[in-house]
Design a protein around this motif. Structure first.
Motif, short mmCIF file in Angstrom:
data_model
loop_
_atom_site.label_atom_id
_atom_site.label_comp_id
_atom_site.label_asym_id
_atom_site.label_seq_id
_atom_site.Cartn_x
_atom_site.Cartn_y
_atom_site.Cartn_z
N SER A 145 28.32 19.66 25.13
CA SER A 145 27.42 19.46 23.99
C SER A 145 26.02 19.10 24.50
O SER A 145 25.88 18.32 25.46
CB SER A 145 27.93 18.33 23.09
N GLU A 146 24.98 19.65 23.87
CA GLU A 146 23.62 19.49 24.38
C GLU A 146 23.19 18.03 24.41
O GLU A 146 22.46 17.60 25.32
CB GLU A 146 22.63 20.32 23.56
N ARG A 147 23.64 17.21 23.45
CA ARG A 147 23.23 15.80 23.45
C ARG A 147 23.76 15.09 24.70
O ARG A 147 23.10 14.20 25.24
CB ARG A 147 23.69 15.09 22.17
N ALA A 148 24.93 15.48 25.17
CA ALA A 148 25.47 14.91 26.40
C ALA A 148 24.76 15.49 27.62
O ALA A 148 24.42 14.76 28.55
CB ALA A 148 26.98 15.17 26.48
N MET A 149 24.53 16.80 27.62
CA MET A 149 23.86 17.45 28.75
C MET A 149 22.43 16.91 28.93
O MET A 149 21.99 16.68 30.06
CB MET A 149 23.83 18.96 28.53
N HIS A 150 21.72 16.71 27.81
CA HIS A 150 20.36 16.16 27.88
C HIS A 150 20.39 14.77 28.50
O HIS A 150 19.59 14.44 29.38
CB HIS A 150 19.75 16.13 26.48
N THR A 151 21.35 13.95 28.06
CA THR A 151 21.50 12.61 28.61
C THR A 151 21.81 12.67 30.10
O THR A 151 21.25 11.92 30.90
CB THR A 151 22.63 11.86 27.87
N ALA A 152 22.69 13.60 30.49
CA ALA A 152 23.06 13.75 31.91
C ALA A 152 21.86 14.12 32.76
O ALA A 152 21.67 13.59 33.87
CB ALA A 152 24.16 14.80 32.05
N ARG A 153 21.03 15.04 32.24
CA ARG A 153 19.86 15.46 33.01
C ARG A 153 18.88 14.30 33.20
O ARG A 153 18.27 14.15 34.27
CB ARG A 153 19.15 16.64 32.31
N ILE A 154 18.72 13.48 32.17
CA ILE A 154 17.81 12.32 32.28
C ILE A 154 18.34 11.33 33.31
O ILE A 154 17.60 10.85 34.17
CB ILE A 154 17.63 11.63 30.91
#
Length: 203
Positions: free
Chosen positions: A55-64
């Motif tokens: 899910s993008e909300r998790a992926m965005h958090t992971a990238r940060i």
């Protein structure tokens, strides 16, 4: 072996009290900021892998949280949030109106919660896939620190598994807030919760 399990940052739908499930919404300014604070907190921790819900909300958090590290972010669909079918995208109040008895069970009597919708999952479905993920991860890595970015219900299920609790205890404290950190130590086949739902980086 240690799993550093993080819930994604606050999203627009979190702020609106809408259930997301397999749907998605962007991180809020707060969600991004809190992920940046957690990234600073974990900067000195050396990770052997980063595994995220797709899910993008998790992926965005992971990238940060990854920051400038070159480690690839793996994805595993078993880390996705519970699929809530027709409830997804609706507010708590809307769901209470459309499906009051089932929502009451979900919130207060989780062992009685049951969905017949084709796409929707039951809590037992999430337990099954999270157990499967844990088993595969333990066999694959065995040692090292591993960053896991996932969702609230998945983390509550991880707590149940580690404590050997039944589903009726799934909503017991601590609450799993956005970017909260839960650390699981796995040693000689034993899973031990070292930290649960910690948000000290926000303070």
């Amino acid at each position: 072996m240690k799993l550093f399990v993080v819930r994604h940052g606050e999203t627009e739908w979190n702020a609106q009290k809408r259930l997301q499930g397999h749907l998605d919404s962007p991180l809020t300014v707060n969600g991004i900021h809190h992920a940046e604070l957690l990234s600073k907190r974990l900067k000195s921790t050396c990770f052997a892998s980063i595994i995220s819900s797709p899910s993008e909300r998790a992926m965005h958090t992971a990238r940060i949280i990854r920051g400038n590290q070159t480690l690839a972010i793996e994805t595993d669909k078993r880390l996705k949030e519970i699929n809530l079918g027709s409830w997804q995208g609706k507010t708590f109040e809307e769901i209470k109106e459309m499906d009051p008895d089932r929502f009451e069970n979900y919130a207060k009597h989780p062992n009685q919660y049951y969905r017949e919708e084709k796409e929707a999952e039951n809590l037992t479905d999430v337990v099954t896939r999270v157990k499967d993920f844990l088993k595969d991860t333990e066999e694959k890595y065995q040692t090292g620190n591993h960053l896991i970015i996932t969702h609230g219900v998945v983390i509550k299920v991880l707590q149940l598994i580690c404590k050997n609790y039944s589903i009726d205890k799934i909503w017991e404290p601590p609450e799993i807030e956005g970017t909260s950190l839960t650390i699981i130590e796995i040693k000689d086949g034993e899973r031990k919760l070292l930290v649960e739902g910690d948000i000290s980086h926000k303070e």
